[in-house]
Design an enzyme around this catalytic site. Structure first.
Site, PDB file in Angstrom:
ATOM      1  CG  HIS A  94      -1.874   1.251   1.222  1.00  0.00           C
ATOM      2  ND1 HIS A  94      -3.115   1.183   0.380  1.00  0.00           N
ATOM      3  CD2 HIS A  94      -1.825   2.458   1.942  1.00  0.00           C
ATOM      4  CE1 HIS A  94      -3.562   2.223   0.791  1.00  0.00           C
ATOM      5  NE2 HIS A  94      -2.872   3.088   1.394  1.00  0.00           N
ATOM      6  CB  SER A  95       0.986   4.307   0.219  1.00  0.00           C
ATOM      7  OG  SER A  95       1.425   5.610   0.019  1.00  0.00           O
TER       8      SER A  95
END
Length: 262
Positions: A94-95
């Site tokens: 994520h990210s």
């Protein structure tokens, strides 16, 4: 896998596929506990614990994306006495974690090591010749302002000066790593890719996220959810369903390929 680098949540089924999860900037392995609860017992979540946070907070953070990915790749190749080196796995990042997951998969492929069966890349635009302006933050105030803007369930913690002082070293290192990261064209992955993003993410457009599809020669898909950068917090059941379906699809494809080569 080295217990220093990976955190396991819960007891999965004996033949469960492992999902190696890579946290966002400033994040820790515990960020994946909620997803793990949704995926048990069919998928075993093992979240990477970067140095410089939680139980590793006294260690120096790694301020280089490729160096961090190289360490994780080495841990996965080494396995442990329980036979982890032979167990099938997928990646979820994520990210910032999406970049680390991608680089880890790329390193494994270039080394001729066993790759993940699927790559889930969340809330991050595909890299290119230009660095994202959202990664180029000049000081602590800018970093904290960016974190508050992104939101998420833990954003209220940044109103506590003591907690801010605890997490700032990791945030500084992570944003320094993002600012220094440069991508040059390489051989596409041979791993299927699922791209996930929020339709109201203030730093990643759907178009930027969809750019990841060009990074693999295998099949790919883009899933867009209502919400911002941390859309996962509100759409956890939906995300878990996408992950479970993707993992099962990748496992079935692998079994089919193995049968064709028998």
């Amino acid at each position: 896998m080295d217990g220093q680098w990976f955190r396991r949540f819960g007891d999965p089924e004996p033949d469960a596929l492992r999902l190696i999860c890579f946290p966002h900037a400033g994040g820790a392995a515990s960020a994946y506990q909620p997803l793990s609860r949704r995926l048990r017992p069919h998928v075993e979540v093992r979240a990477v614990q970067y140095p410089g946070r939680q139980d590793r907070r006294l260690e120096t953070p790694v301020a280089d994306i490729r160096e961090l990915a190289g360490i994780v790749a080495g841990q996965l190749e080494a396995g442990d006495e329980a036979g982890d080196a032979e167990a099938p796995f997928a990646f979820f990042g994520h990210s910032m974690g999406a970049l680390v997951a991608y680089e880890t998969a790329r390193i494994l492929q270039e080394r001729g090591a066993r790759p993940p069966r699927r790559l889930f890349l969340s809330a991050r635009g595909a890299p290119g010749p230009r660095r994202s302006r959202h990664d180029l933050l000049p000081d602590d105030d800018a970093i904290l302002a960016a974190v508050r803007r992104l939101g998420g369930t833990g954003v209220a913690l940044f109103d506590d000066p003591e907690l801010v002082a605890m997490v700032l070293p990791a945030l500084r290192a992570d944003y320094a790593a993002l600012a220094a990261y440069s991508w040059t064209p390489r051989e596409p992955l041979h791993t299927p890719v699922t791209v996930l993003c929020g339709d109201a993410d203030p730093v990643v457009s759907v178009e930027e996220a969809a750019g990841w599809r060009a990074f693999t020669r295998a099949e790919s898909e883009v899933r867009v959810f209502p919400g911002g950068h941390f859309y996962v917090d509100q759409r956890l059941d939906d995300v878990a369903e996408v992950v479970l379906r993707g993992v099962r699809s990748a496992s079935a494809a692998r079994v089919g390929n193995d049968a064709c080569h028998d």
